[in-house]
Design a protein around this motif. Structure first.
Motif, PDB file in Angstrom:
ATOM      1  N   GLU A 245       0.815  -1.223   0.000  1.00 18.29           N
ATOM      2  CA  GLU A 245       0.000   0.000   0.000  1.00 18.29           C
ATOM      3  C   GLU A 245       0.841   1.262   0.000  1.00 18.29           C
ATOM      4  N   ASN A 246       2.102   1.166   0.411  1.00 18.17           N
ATOM      5  CA  ASN A 246       2.984   2.335   0.445  1.00 18.17           C
ATOM      6  C   ASN A 246       3.569   2.556  -0.954  1.00 18.17           C
ATOM      7  N   THR A 247       2.924   3.400  -1.729  1.00 15.92           N
ATOM      8  CA  THR A 247       3.361   3.665  -3.105  1.00 15.92           C
ATOM      9  C   THR A 247       4.043   5.022  -3.255  1.00 15.92           C
ATOM     10  N   SER A 248       4.264   5.721  -2.152  1.00 17.25           N
ATOM     11  CA  SER A 248       4.886   7.052  -2.231  1.00 17.25           C
ATOM     12  C   SER A 248       6.343   7.021  -1.750  1.00 17.25           C
ATOM     13  N   SER A 249       6.545   6.720  -0.483  1.00 18.59           N
ATOM     14  CA  SER A 249       7.910   6.736   0.056  1.00 18.59           C
ATOM     15  C   SER A 249       8.656   5.434  -0.178  1.00 18.59           C
ATOM     16  N   ALA A 250       7.932   4.321  -0.403  1.00 19.24           N
ATOM     17  CA  ALA A 250       8.593   3.024  -0.610  1.00 19.24           C
ATOM     18  C   ALA A 250       7.790   2.191  -1.608  1.00 19.24           C
TER      19      ALA A 250
END
Length: 281
Positions: A63-68
């Motif tokens: 779900e973390n598609t911005s920072s990682a």
């Protein structure tokens, strides 16, 4: 008569089993850690398998598609590694043909000079190579990883030695029929050297996928990083003790492509051992 017990064989099996366990147990522990809750990682200590299997770590990672953005990193690595491997196969096959089948003044001197230079550690080339990439505007682009190493002398040496084992009569008979170097290379030599090209391609893919130091230097854009550089970034994001499960989950996702490659191409890895053992000088 009773069969004579081969003690050395049993010691060899015992040694191999011990080495296998030393390699496999940390891998199993790493995979199981990725399925543990944060509370279990902190409180339970060392357990080979988790008490409760959960997938929350993987859900958070994906779900973390911005920072990682782990999936984007894996996609970047796939593009870089596949493109690099295809170009390596083209370059080393053509170069190997020139050094093995064509005759020109200073051929062997040039080859062994370049081979000797290749023995220097790659780390000594990092600063000039970075300056070259910056000059071409390739910093933070896939070309910074694709182009360097295309003409690796190790692969060229492998292909050259394989080609030198092919009879020169093949070339001579083709020239009698009016064939030129390109025709000989493309229609005669290339089909015969497919085994060594597959081996070189597999090792090139794995080397490009696992490369760590160089991508960390040339990539600062999070969205363009390959997965190895991204894993270093994850140490800052998930590096505290309570997020070890997420960090291990990211590492497990990163090894899936190479694991699948090994499963589908293991017979070629075995042939690589025989190929290296049977090379003729």
């Amino acid at each position: 008569m009773k069969k004579k017990i081969d003690v050395s064989k049993y010691f060899a099996y015992l040694f191999l089993i011990t080495v296998c366990l030393i390699w496999v147990i940390p891998l199993i522990f790493g995979i199981s850690t990725s399925f543990r809750s944060q509370a279990e990682v902190v409180n339970e200590g060392f357990r080979l398998l988790p008490v409760n299997w959960i997938v929350d770590n993987y859900v958070t990672i994906l779900e973390n598609t911005s920072s990682a953005p782990i999936l984007r990193w894996i996609g970047n690595s796939l593009f870089i590694s596949i493109t690099h491997t295809l170009l390596v196969v083209v370059v080393i096959s053509v170069t190997g043909y020139g050094y093995a089948r064509m005759k020109f003044k200073g051929r062997d001197v040039l080859f062994f000079t370049l081979l000797g230079i290749s023995f220097f550690p790659n780390v000594v080339n990092i600063i000039p190579m970075y300056r070259i990439m910056d000059l071409f505007g390739w910093v933070n682009t896939p070309w910074a990883m694709i182009v360097p190493g295309l003409a690796g002398m190790g692969n060229i040496f492998l292909v050259r030695q394989f080609m030198k084992g092919l009879p020169m009569e093949l070339d001579e008979s083709a020239r009698v029929d009016g064939a030129g170097d390109f025709t000989i290379y493309f229609r005669i030599i290339l089909p015969l050297i497919k085994p060594v090209l597959i081996v070189a391609g597999l090792f090139s893919f794995i080397g490009s996928w696992n490369d760590f130091l160089w991508p960390v230097i040339v990539f600062t854009d999070v969205q363009r990083m390959p997965v190895t550089a991204g894993l270093l970034l994850l140490q800052d994001i998930y590096g505290n003790y309570q997020m070890v499960g997420r960090l291990m989950g990211s590492a497990i996702l990163a090894i899936i492509p190479t694991l699948l490659l090994f499963l589908f191409a293991q017979k070629h890895f075995v042939s690589a051992i025989n190929l290296n053992a049977g090379l003729k000088g």
